[in-house]
Write an enzyme that holds these catalytic residues in place. Structure first.
Site, short mmCIF file in Angstrom:
data_model
loop_
_atom_site.label_atom_id
_atom_site.label_comp_id
_atom_site.label_asym_id
_atom_site.label_seq_id
_atom_site.Cartn_x
_atom_site.Cartn_y
_atom_site.Cartn_z
CB SER A 242 -0.93 0.09 1.23
OG SER A 242 -1.82 -0.99 1.28
CB SER A 280 -0.56 -2.61 -3.17
OG SER A 280 -0.02 -1.34 -2.91
CG ASP A 282 -1.63 1.42 -4.38
OD1 ASP A 282 -0.98 1.21 -3.34
OD2 ASP A 282 -1.53 0.72 -5.40
#
Lengths: 359, 359, 359, 359
Positions: A242, A280, A282
């Site tokens: 992230s 992840s 984002d």
């Protein structure tokens, strides 16, 4: 604390636009940043607080917008930002499982500063964003962040930004190295106007082999170097990390335009090499300090505002792409070698100066 | 606790579809609901927990989706639901400023049940939604909900749903009356298939004058009645409340289809008369219990699933509209007269049986 | 053409707010509407054009936003409206399969009016929306709408709005009756300000049994009446229709606020009884005439604008809900009995005056 | 037509994953592409058609999703793709002002192939996407594309993809050079499964100075070279172009997962250097050929489908990033020098082989 070199100190310049005086998000007047770092054995985590302007955040809100590039994350507060287009608290960053604690602390902070909340007016929307430092360095199950840590971070904000594995960035990993907090800024001019835009990134994403520095495949060289040294070990090869990007500008953008600006931060991220793995989260959050919006409605519900022509956005877009890419690389360079939970280690990009410089 | 009549007990039927056996969200097999009620002087608040299926919520996730009709709210967890289309914890409802506490408690609950979270796998996405009971009955600044209250609510879930001003609904107001929790369900058949869909609503919205019962303008009559009695006083005439609607179905919908289902709950809401005020956060969350999705990826990344043809959605849409409208009215009927913070009062719709019945 | 009674002429008032002078979208100063009706045997279709302001639509754009309640539709232009928050052409409504033709005609119209498009500046974003009149009355496979029909509709716009089965509404069906175009408006005051908001609906949705008039289940009564007459036949019982709602306001809303306003039109729709079937594309487009935005960027990229405080939206929300509900009922009342493709028929709501009046 | 070298022929490899046999979107079995090129003086435009599978596109729909990175564009059909998650026609690409004509032609094509559309079933959702070739090379005001051109493109589809300034790419400019159509593919394996993912890009974006080839700043070198030659002239320095990316995969992704895949194409785009200018409409559309969805609902509304575990997406994400970056560079290499409207010229990247190779 001795100061690590930043990317520009190594002779590497991202893009063509000039930076602000500090090459930091705090070049946007009024923005302030503070950290509380918890680094003790298996506890490698912390809190970073960002105050968006020196006024009262609730009574004088800022236009704001978020862009969710990958929603595999546990932030709180972005739904209301999307609906109302305003930010009404400082922004707090921490680890994934401490979002609840940070939200409660931020609520307490706002209640203390604002007697009318929950009494003569409505409630308050705390904005807390996170990355998962538990994938490698931090014992995230320990829930080590306390409400007091959050309050101390809020109180510690100031105009200089410490980078690297500090605050919320303490236990973060990025491209298989020590990660954390980085920042950068750009200045653009348009006719008689001059605007500063800055990014602050909490970096916890990427596989080592993917790292690019100004386009060069430094990550592949790192992998080879470390393979030769039989040194590196990552968790499981998946991109789990992230990245949170906070974007500040003093240009008078409305929420719709700020979302467009936030989207472009993703291009800066992409240029550092990540493939935006499924795991992840984002997220980008952008705000404008140009003109606060009053919480209380005056008798006349209309008020004048400055507006920016859409065609003037291009320079700001270019600026935030450059600043985001550079902020990520600054985070990597500033992070120190670290030993955390279960004696797991992350090395620092700064140890590989020859590769960075293009050797 | 003596049982209040529900809407159907008064001879009023919403729509044409049959209900499930309990006319409740728990007619969807495996769904369970529990409350912790905090009702003491100025503290009029609580927690409602909804367990979506009897299996392990993290290891066997359910397809899920949210619809944000009005994002003026402080929920946590919906961003990841939108990205991944899954629910991986019980759902917790509480007051606006206690979301952080509830999220932390829900994280602790999940950590205790799931040793691999934050250790050998990633983190967990707690889903907590809220309404603001501080606008009238609850001293919301007191942050009266504790982590232990949340854990107790999670432990108390069962197949019967207590309605009215209980749990998260304790201090809620709806159409200027005591509000809170309501539920209803509908059964639809399509070819050889039979599907149950249920709604649970946390009701805290609306101005009295706007209330409609099965289309009849009962709210206007209420206002007249109370004006004659010189009795009613609302906060400030603004619609500030919010409503959370949780939708469960045993039809095998994917996340995209569940979002479409959640959208329709808004039509049921609209039919009760609210004008969806700017300050009213109106959120719908829908999940399907038909087939859990495994957290861990098997060696073969493909697995078979049942899918529902899009043309079969219409019956489900009709069902959730009817169930949502009826759930709101059930909440109003079940809520008892209440005295809360600063001796403020809300009366119960049940006190006005003659108006409800169309007199 | 003799004038049919409108809803208010029958003594039925939706909501509490006052209407504008014409109770029409054209009560918003500058808005103009025109129709071209194609009604000949199997061809029962047409075009409706809405000019949003008397200035040049491309050089002086209006803030605008769309809400997609159900995206089962084939509109063109809404993606750019969402990104840039502006409307830069008149709005054209027509049947589903004629959107391409209407878009080309609208492009030609704009090219003729604007030599700089595609030459010294960029291109233009035509906005065309549609409903499917081919489900019952129109031979939609015939593609009967020509570019010339669209240009004639654009040229015919004026301040009065003909309602019913005219223009794009010619072959539309609504609640199993003849449908088409309806309109209504509301005026709200806030402090020293007075705002007019209007809706124009292209109505092609709903099953007869679901129709509600001001909450009363008139549709169920209609079904009984027609069953007794052995008269009604619908296509296949599915809700396939669609409804387009165009919302105009002279309040100075930005695009984010206009989207919020457009969302509320859905509540007015819901109150007429539809269950928002899977196959019914339900789209709302809202624009503000308060202050055009210049296409060309001046030397100074900043310019002043009026802004409306968020708390002032509630009155507008209430207004558009009322106006949308009334516009739909006005469409039904104005539509005349019609015979179309394959001798299929639709009756007019106006034939059932006794039911409407609550008999 | 003699074949230009592709990027790999020059010894440049993007990323690490293997390509499919043709390194083209048509490596996904069943995908077929065709062009009609209009290149005559001021008319420099055309049509590209993509057939997603060899079956009937309407009766057997494919799961699909779009990602709007920048909505400054005039595509048609994406709203319904977002709602229903399916593609039901071939995809047509053309210039901005010919979208209406292309949509009408695509409707005619579908009506001819499908007698039930608009008769015994609903309508059809044509998907047409576009870039603006009128900014430099094409007289876009001439509306040179005819319905017949579109039908011919649909009829010409086949398994080999001609790249460069052909079809819809004829008049496109990219990074200040001749642009147009490019393609590439990647193969990923996961356990026992092997998936092919391909990208086709219509490239019309970017300023020359920004071009990166596998990270190297070739654009800056190009600008220097051309400045020395006093050769280049761009329109006005703004990024106005747009890029359309079509993504095909044979992995069994649902619409939600396809949207996530489409998002990642943006990272491949970002790596070629563009700053995603305000005026550049950047749209990605992804579909899966694994299992068509039947238009007609069977008696049993449920049917089995294969589903892909979310953790298996990472390889596909990496693949589409690599393929998109490479497709753009292939487009630039394949495009030939061109003279268009007003004798304006674009040079070919292939003319600068020394710079490309890292000289």
């Amino acid at each position: 604390m001795s100061v690590q070199p930043r990317l520009r100190d190594l002779g590497i310049t991202i893009g063509a636009l000039p930076t602000g005086p500090g090459n930091a998000i705090t070049d946007v007047t009024g923005v302030a940043v503070g950290h509380v770092t918890l680094s003790d054995g298996s506890a490698q985590t912390g809190v970073t607080a960002i105050r968006a302007h020196p006024g009262h955040p609730f009574r004088d809100k800022l236009p704001a917008a978020a862009h969710v590039l990958n929603g595999f994350g546990k932030s709180i507060g972005l739904m209301q930002v999307a609906e109302l287009g305003t930010l009404e608290t400082p922004i707090v960053l921490t680890n994934t499982l401490s979002v609840g604690t940070a939200a409660t602390a931020l609520v307490r902070h706002m209640l203390a500063e604002t007697p009318e909340i929950g009494a003569s007016t409505g409630t308050v929307n705390p904005v807390v964003m996170e990355c998962n430092d538990g994938a490698w360095l931090n014992d995230i199950r320990g829930l080590h962040v306390s409400e007091d840590d959050v309050l101390r971070a809020l109180q510690s904000v100031g105009p200089s930004v410490v980078e690297g594995n500090v605050g919320a960035g303490t236990g973060m990993s990025c491209y298989g190295l020590a990660g954390g907090i980085g920042t950068a800024s750009r200045v653009v001019t348009r006719g008689p106007r001059r605007y500063t835009t800055g990014a602050l990134t909490l970096c916890n994403m990427g596989r080592m082999e993917d790292l690019r520095i100004d386009g060069r495949p430094v990550g592949r060289q790192l992998v080879e170097r470390l393979a030769a040294e039989k040194a590196v070990k990552q968790t499981d090869g998946r991109e789990q990390g992230s990245i949170i990007t906070v974007v500040a500008t003093d240009a008078p953008l409305d929420a719709r335009q700020l979302r467009r600006l936030a989207v472009r931060a993703g291009a800066g991220l992409a240029r550092t090499g990540t493939h935006l793995g499924s795991g992840s989260g984002d997220i980008m959050l952008a705000f404008s300090t140009a003109e606060p919006l009053p919480h209380a409605m005056p008798d006349d519900p209309e008020y004048p505002r400055r507006s920016l022509h859409e065609d003037a956005l291009d320079g700001l877009f270019r600026g935030i792409i450059e600043a985001t890419e550079e902020a990520i690389l600054n985070a990597l360079l500033a992070a120190r070698p670290i030993v955390g939970n279960k004696k797991r280690r992350r090395r620092s990009l700064a140890e590989f100066a020859d590769l960075i410089a293009g050797g």
